[in-house]
Design a protein around this motif. Structure first.
Motif, PDB file in Angstrom:
ATOM      1  N   ILE A  72      45.200  96.779  41.363  1.00  0.00           N
ATOM      2  CA  ILE A  72      44.271  97.921  41.420  1.00  0.00           C
ATOM      3  C   ILE A  72      45.031  99.213  41.699  1.00  0.00           C
ATOM      4  O   ILE A  72      44.798 100.243  41.060  1.00  0.00           O
ATOM      5  N   GLY A  73      45.957  99.151  42.645  1.00  0.00           N
ATOM      6  CA  GLY A  73      46.741 100.327  43.007  1.00  0.00           C
ATOM      7  C   GLY A  73      47.653 100.801  41.889  1.00  0.00           C
ATOM      8  O   GLY A  73      48.122 101.938  41.905  1.00  0.00           O
ATOM      9  N   ALA A  74      47.901  99.927  40.903  1.00  0.00           N
ATOM     10  CA  ALA A  74      48.713 100.301  39.744  1.00  0.00           C
ATOM     11  C   ALA A  74      47.856 100.857  38.612  1.00  0.00           C
ATOM     12  O   ALA A  74      48.370 101.192  37.544  1.00  0.00           O
ATOM     13  N   GLY A  75      46.527 100.945  38.850  1.00  0.00           N
ATOM     14  CA  GLY A  75      45.642 101.557  37.875  1.00  0.00           C
ATOM     15  C   GLY A  75      44.881 100.608  36.977  1.00  0.00           C
ATOM     16  O   GLY A  75      44.227 101.043  36.018  1.00  0.00           O
TER      17      GLY A  75
ATOM     18  N   ALA B 275      45.933  90.250  48.117  1.00  0.00           N
ATOM     19  CA  ALA B 275      47.006  91.244  48.163  1.00  0.00           C
ATOM     20  C   ALA B 275      47.521  91.532  46.750  1.00  0.00           C
ATOM     21  O   ALA B 275      47.796  92.684  46.401  1.00  0.00           O
ATOM     22  N   THR B 276      47.645  90.493  45.937  1.00  0.00           N
ATOM     23  CA  THR B 276      48.062  90.680  44.553  1.00  0.00           C
ATOM     24  C   THR B 276      47.050  91.537  43.800  1.00  0.00           C
ATOM     25  O   THR B 276      47.424  92.441  43.045  1.00  0.00           O
ATOM     26  N   ALA B 277      45.766  91.271  44.016  1.00  0.00           N
ATOM     27  CA  ALA B 277      44.718  92.073  43.376  1.00  0.00           C
ATOM     28  C   ALA B 277      44.837  93.539  43.776  1.00  0.00           C
ATOM     29  O   ALA B 277      44.708  94.441  42.939  1.00  0.00           O
TER      30      ALA B 277
ATOM     31  N   MET C 299      39.456  88.535  44.124  1.00  0.00           N
ATOM     32  CA  MET C 299      40.234  87.550  43.381  1.00  0.00           C
ATOM     33  C   MET C 299      40.835  86.512  44.331  1.00  0.00           C
ATOM     34  O   MET C 299      41.338  86.843  45.399  1.00  0.00           O
ATOM     35  N   TYR C 300      40.743  85.258  43.961  1.00  0.00           N
ATOM     36  CA  TYR C 300      41.398  84.182  44.693  1.00  0.00           C
ATOM     37  C   TYR C 300      42.045  83.281  43.660  1.00  0.00           C
ATOM     38  O   TYR C 300      41.851  83.471  42.451  1.00  0.00           O
ATOM     39  N   THR C 301      42.854  82.326  44.108  1.00  0.00           N
ATOM     40  CA  THR C 301      43.638  81.579  43.118  1.00  0.00           C
ATOM     41  C   THR C 301      42.773  80.729  42.186  1.00  0.00           C
ATOM     42  O   THR C 301      43.237  80.337  41.124  1.00  0.00           O
ATOM     43  N   GLY C 302      41.510  80.498  42.560  1.00  0.00           N
ATOM     44  CA  GLY C 302      40.626  79.756  41.677  1.00  0.00           C
ATOM     45  C   GLY C 302      40.216  80.539  40.438  1.00  0.00           C
ATOM     46  O   GLY C 302      39.903  79.958  39.401  1.00  0.00           O
ATOM     47  N   ASN C 303      40.201  81.887  40.541  1.00  0.00           N
ATOM     48  CA  ASN C 303      39.829  82.698  39.384  1.00  0.00           C
ATOM     49  C   ASN C 303      40.911  83.706  38.984  1.00  0.00           C
ATOM     50  O   ASN C 303      40.708  84.526  38.094  1.00  0.00           O
TER      51      ASN C 303
END
Length: 249
Positions: free
Chosen positions: A111-114, A105-107, A121-125
Motif C-alpha cells: 500500500i505504501g508503494a502506491g 506488514a507485507t500488505a 491480507m493474511y497468508t490464506g488470501n
C-alpha cells in the motif's frame, strides 16, 4: 554469488503469535536477517513489474522493522494500518505503539508503494490478493523458491503461514583484491562488480574488463580517500563493505 537480506515480522516479545504488548518490546519482533529456506520452503515469489515499486516496498519494510513502535501481535494486527493512515504510510513517522503480523506488514509495504490492496491480507488470501492487482509476476520455479540467487530487492516471499520481503541483495566478495606491479593481474567477476560500482560512486569511466590493473587500483585509492579509509588500493573487508558488497572470508 549474492547475499540476500529479508525483512519480516516474526513473533511477540514472548515468542508467541498473540498476547504481547503493543510496539516492539525486544527489538526483534520485526527483524532483518539473511534469507533462509527452512521446513518445506517458500511456495511463491511475487515481483512487482515496476522496479520503482519494488524499491519502495523494500524501503517500507526497512522502515517498519526499524520503528520501535511497531510490534507483532496477530490479535492486534490491524492497528498498524490505523497508525499508518495517519502518517500517509510514511512508516518512520509512526509514534504510537501498534502491532502487525507478517502478511499484514507485507500488505502495508505494498500500500505504501502506491498499490491498493486490503490491509486485512493474511497468508490464506495473500496470493490471490497480490495477483489480482495485476502489478506482480509470480515465480514458483525451484530456482526462485529454493535458492536466493534469483531474488531482487522488493521481492515478496510467500508460503502458507509466513511472508517476507527482500530488502537487500549484495554481491559476495570472498578474497582480498590487490594490484602488484610486475605480478599477474588479478581477474574475475568480482573485479568487474567493483569496477561497475566505482563508475557509479566515483563518476569515473573504468572499462568493465574484470582486470584489477593500475587504473582500477587508482580509483579504489580515490574512493578510500573520500571515505577516510586506508588509501592502499587493496579491496579488503572495510573497503568492500563500504562499496556496498558482502564480505565473506
Amino acid at each position: 554469488m549474492n547475499h540476500v537480506t529479508i525483512g519480516h515480522f516474526v513473533s511477540d516479545e514472548n515468542g508467541r503469535s498473540k498476547g504481547g504488548k503493543p510496539g516492539d518490546q525486544t527489538g526483534r519482533e520485526g527483524r532483518l536477517q539473511a534469507w533462509y529456506n527452512s521446513g518445506k520452503g517458500w511456495q511463491d515469489v511475487f515481483r512487482a513489474k515496476d522496479s520503482k515499486i519494488r524499491k519502495k516496498i523494500a524501503e517500507n519494510m526497512i522502515e517498519l522493522v526499524g520503528n520501535p513502535h511497531v510490534g507483532y501481535n496477530q490479535d492486534a494486527r490491524t492497528t498498524l494500518d490505523k497508525e499508518a493512515k495517519k502518517v500517509d504510510y510514511d512508516f518512520k513517522k509512526i509514534t504510537t505503539d501498534c502491532d502487525t503480523d507478517c502478511s499484514q506488514a507485507t500488505a502495508e509495504c505494498i500500500i505504501g508503494a502506491g498499490i491498493p490492496i486490503s490491509p486485512d491480507m493474511y497468508t490464506g488470501n495473500e496470493k490471490q490478493l497480490i495477483e489480482e492487482t495485476g502489478q506482480f509476476i509470480t515465480y514458483d520455479e525451484k530456482n526462485y523458491i529454493d535458492s536466493d540467487q534469483k531474488l531482487k530487492v522488493g521481492d515478496i516471499l510467500f508460503k502458507i503461514g509466513h511472508s517476507a520481503v527482500v530488502v537487500k541483495v549484495q554481491y559476495i566478495i570472498s578474497r582480498i583484491i590487490r594490484y602488484q606491479k610486475g605480478k599477474p593481474i588479478m581477474t574475475g567477476e568480482d573485479i568487474k562488480k567493483i569496477q561497475k560500482r566505482l563508475n557509479k560512486l566515483m563518476n569515473c569511466n573504468l572499462e568493465l574488463d574484470g582486470k584489477y590493473g593500475p587504473k582500477t587500483a587508482a580509483e579504489v585509492v580515490r574512493f578510500q580517500v573520500k571515505k577516510k579509509l586506508v588509501p592502499d588500493g587493496i579491496v579488503g573487508r572495510k573497503t568492500a563493505e563500504t562499496l556496498g558488497f558482502w564480505w565473506e572470508n
